[in-house]
Every structure is written in C-alpha cells, then in structure tokens.
Design an enzyme around this catalytic site. Structure first.
Site, PDB file in Angstrom:
ATOM      1  N   TYR A  56      -3.150  -7.790  -7.087  1.00  0.00           N
ATOM      2  CA  TYR A  56      -3.312  -6.975  -6.043  1.00  0.00           C
ATOM      3  C   TYR A  56      -4.236  -7.884  -4.906  1.00  0.00           C
ATOM      4  O   TYR A  56      -5.226  -8.415  -5.024  1.00  0.00           O
ATOM      5  CB  TYR A  56      -4.642  -5.985  -6.125  1.00  0.00           C
ATOM      6  CG  TYR A  56      -3.986  -4.942  -7.419  1.00  0.00           C
ATOM      7  CD1 TYR A  56      -2.695  -4.602  -7.583  1.00  0.00           C
ATOM      8  CD2 TYR A  56      -4.883  -4.045  -8.143  1.00  0.00           C
ATOM      9  CE1 TYR A  56      -2.390  -3.649  -8.490  1.00  0.00           C
ATOM     10  CE2 TYR A  56      -4.486  -3.244  -9.003  1.00  0.00           C
ATOM     11  CZ  TYR A  56      -3.352  -2.915  -9.274  1.00  0.00           C
ATOM     12  OH  TYR A  56      -2.892  -2.157 -10.149  1.00  0.00           O
ATOM     13  N   HIS A 142      -0.114  -5.535 -18.074  1.00  0.00           N
ATOM     14  CA  HIS A 142       0.405  -4.996 -16.649  1.00  0.00           C
ATOM     15  C   HIS A 142       1.815  -5.121 -16.590  1.00  0.00           C
ATOM     16  O   HIS A 142       2.307  -6.205 -16.366  1.00  0.00           O
ATOM     17  CB  HIS A 142      -0.420  -5.845 -15.526  1.00  0.00           C
ATOM     18  CG  HIS A 142      -0.532  -5.031 -14.138  1.00  0.00           C
ATOM     19  ND1 HIS A 142      -0.889  -5.637 -13.150  1.00  0.00           N
ATOM     20  CD2 HIS A 142       0.037  -3.948 -13.852  1.00  0.00           C
ATOM     21  CE1 HIS A 142      -0.652  -4.865 -12.224  1.00  0.00           C
ATOM     22  NE2 HIS A 142      -0.223  -3.713 -12.453  1.00  0.00           N
TER      23      HIS A 142
END
Length: 330
Positions: A56, A142
């Site tokens: 992010y 992830h």
C-alpha cells in the site's frame, strides 16, 4: 466496540477494522493531516484493529499508521501487515505508482514477489521498521494467487515458526478469492483468512465452502471490500458505480438498486446493510473498511452501530436478492 478473538490465539480484533490502503494515496493524494485525522476518528469511534501492507503506497501506509500509533498504548491496538511483496529501492524510478498499482506516490521502489523464508523475514523486518513497532499481532501472506507452492512450502512455515516463537500472535492469508484461502485452511494451521469482496451483501461465494470450513477448523475470517469497490457504498446506486475495481455491469447495478429499495422501505440504507451483513456469520470476526477522510470512517462506525431491521434481511431473501442460507445479524 465489540471484539472477537482470532482462531485459537490470544489476538483480539474489533468488529470494525481500519484498512490503511486509502491513507496511502490510493487513487489520489491524501495529505498527512487528512490521513491522521482519519486514523484519529477511527480511534475515537472505538476502532482498535488496523490493517496495512508494504504494497500500500510502497510503504507509505505503514509509515503513516506507525506515526499515528506511536502515541497510543501498545496493548490497546491490534495491527496486521502482510508479506509476499518485498520493496526494493528503485533509484531510477520516475513518475508515480498510479499506473502500476493505483497509488499516487513516487515510484521510488519496486515490488518483488517473494514468499521464500528469507523473503518473508526480510519483509517483516522492513515493515516493523516502517511501523516503528517491535512486533505486529497478525501477519498475512498477501495475494499468493500465482505463488501457491512457494507460499505454502516456504512462506507459511516461516510464519508458523515466528508464531511458535511468540514473535507474532496470529498468521494467515489475505486474498481477493475464496478458493485458495480454503486450501490454506484445509492444508495448513492458519489462524485467520482475510477475504476481500467474496462475502458481501451482493455476492456470497465464500459461503459454500470457505466459511463452513473456517467454522469447522476454528479459523477466523476478516472480510474486506464489503462495498465491492463502491457499488454498495452509497444509499443510491449511481450509473458509474464501481465493482471489483472496474465499472459495474448493468445486471449488478440493477441488483444493487433493488437491494437499496428494500433497505429504504424499512428505514435502513444499502451501505448500512452491506457493512453489517458479513458479521452475521459466526466465523467472521471483523469487517475492514478503508477511508481517505475522517467523515468516511465516522459514517462507517455509525452505520455499524445502527441495527438493520430484521425485515430488511427477510425481504432480501424473499425477493431472491440474498441467499436463503446466508446467516444475518441478530
């Protein structure tokens, strides 16, 4: 705010979690002040679970979250971060990360897929440095969609080892699909799965296999993307509403509008029902929502607290807009 324990661990999460991708300049720049105000508003409304990832904003999410949490007692919040994308310096990088990954940040780093034991450990060490923390509570593999073999044979054992050593409290996987998380639940000893967009008011494919499996094996579920990228985020569904990061197809726009009409008839709103629906399943511990600005997370917290009338769930099922076997909040 209500809390739940993840699996068989001692890690607790609040029913509402703060997804920190938005404050990492997702789609557009968010000022440091606006990012901090969003986090402060979340805290003021009882949110104590914060999710982040190196992905992010090329680390910006972790840095901003860490700066905020530096002023909070460590035993009063839960943090999850992710491994699988290592950040490596890109001194020749120009422009922004918008085209690559939708974050309006300078392209000063490259993401490298790495679910190896060494890669997992190095990624976590870098995350701790950016967060300014000595430990995180939850670490998730992830998006290992194309990396199953390395993730399950190297990444998962590395996390299990750190969990056994007490370095992290809970481990799991976070993905935009339900099939591979189900495989992780069957074949490993994860504590939690984060599922984005696959168990929402609009669609419930995770209900067939993943959620019953999680209940059976005492694995907790964290549901992200409860608004399906935007189509469920407003009381009135717009023609240009987004679904799964693209334009919503006509049939889904029609379905969402019919749902909105049902909600309105009974004194509720579509986003209110969307944010509460996943918590009706006993395996779901938390819903994670993103916010660029403080008023957004305040609205989410208020929608979570205002009960949706039972008549909404009943009519949605009667009209075939919600699966008959979908558990709903009581």
């Amino acid at each position: 705010m209500k809390t739940a324990r993840l699996g068989r661990t001692t890690v607790d999460v609040t029913a509402l979690g703060f997804g920190s991708a938005s404050i990492a300049n997702l789609y557009f720049e968010v000022s440091p002040g606006d990012a901090r105000e969003a986090l402060e508003a979340a805290w003021a409304h009882g949110v104590r679970y914060f999710d982040t990832a190196p992905h992010y904003g090329l680390g910006l999410s972790e840095r901003r979250l860490g700066a905020f949490l530096a002023g909070k007692p460590r035993d009063q919040f839960t943090v999850s971060t992710k491994v699988g994308r290592r950040l490596v310096p890109n001194p020749e990088g120009t422009g922004t990360d918008l085209a690559e990954a939708s974050f309006a940040v300078p392209a000063t780093s490259n993401r490298v897929w790495d679910f190896s034991r060494d890669g997992v450990r190095r990624s976590l060490e870098s995350s701790l440095e950016r967060l300014g923390l000595s430990r995180v509570d939850v670490v998730l593999l992830h998006d290992p969609d194309d990396h199953w073999e390395q993730a399950v044979r190297e990444g998962y054992p590395a996390l299990a080892e750190l969990r056994a050593q007490g370095v992290i409290g809970a481990i799991g996987v976070g993905m935009n699909q339900w099939q591979m998380p189900a495989r992780f639940v069957r074949e490993t000893d994860v504590d939690v799965v984060m599922v984005a967009g696959r168990y929402t008011l609009l669609e419930q494919p995770a209900l067939d296999e993943l959620l019953p499996l999680c209940s059976e094996r005492h694995v907790s579920v964290v549901v992200a993307a409860v608004f399906n990228s935007g189509i469920l985020a407003e009381p009135t569904v717009q023609d240009n509403a987004r679904y799964n990061y693209g334009n919503a197809p006509a049939e889904l726009l029609n379905r969402a509008r019919r749902m909105a009409d049902v909600c309105q008839r009974h004194g509720a709103t579509l986003p209110q029902a969307a944010i509460q629906f996943p918590l009706g399943h006993p395996a779901v511990a938390s819903v994670v929502v993103g916010a660029h600005y403080a008023p957004q997370i305040v609205a989410d917290a208020e929608m979570l607290r205002a009960p949706v009338p039972a008549a909404v769930w009943n009519e949605l099922k009667e009209r075939g807009l919600l699966r008959q076997d979908a558990p709903v909040p009581q």
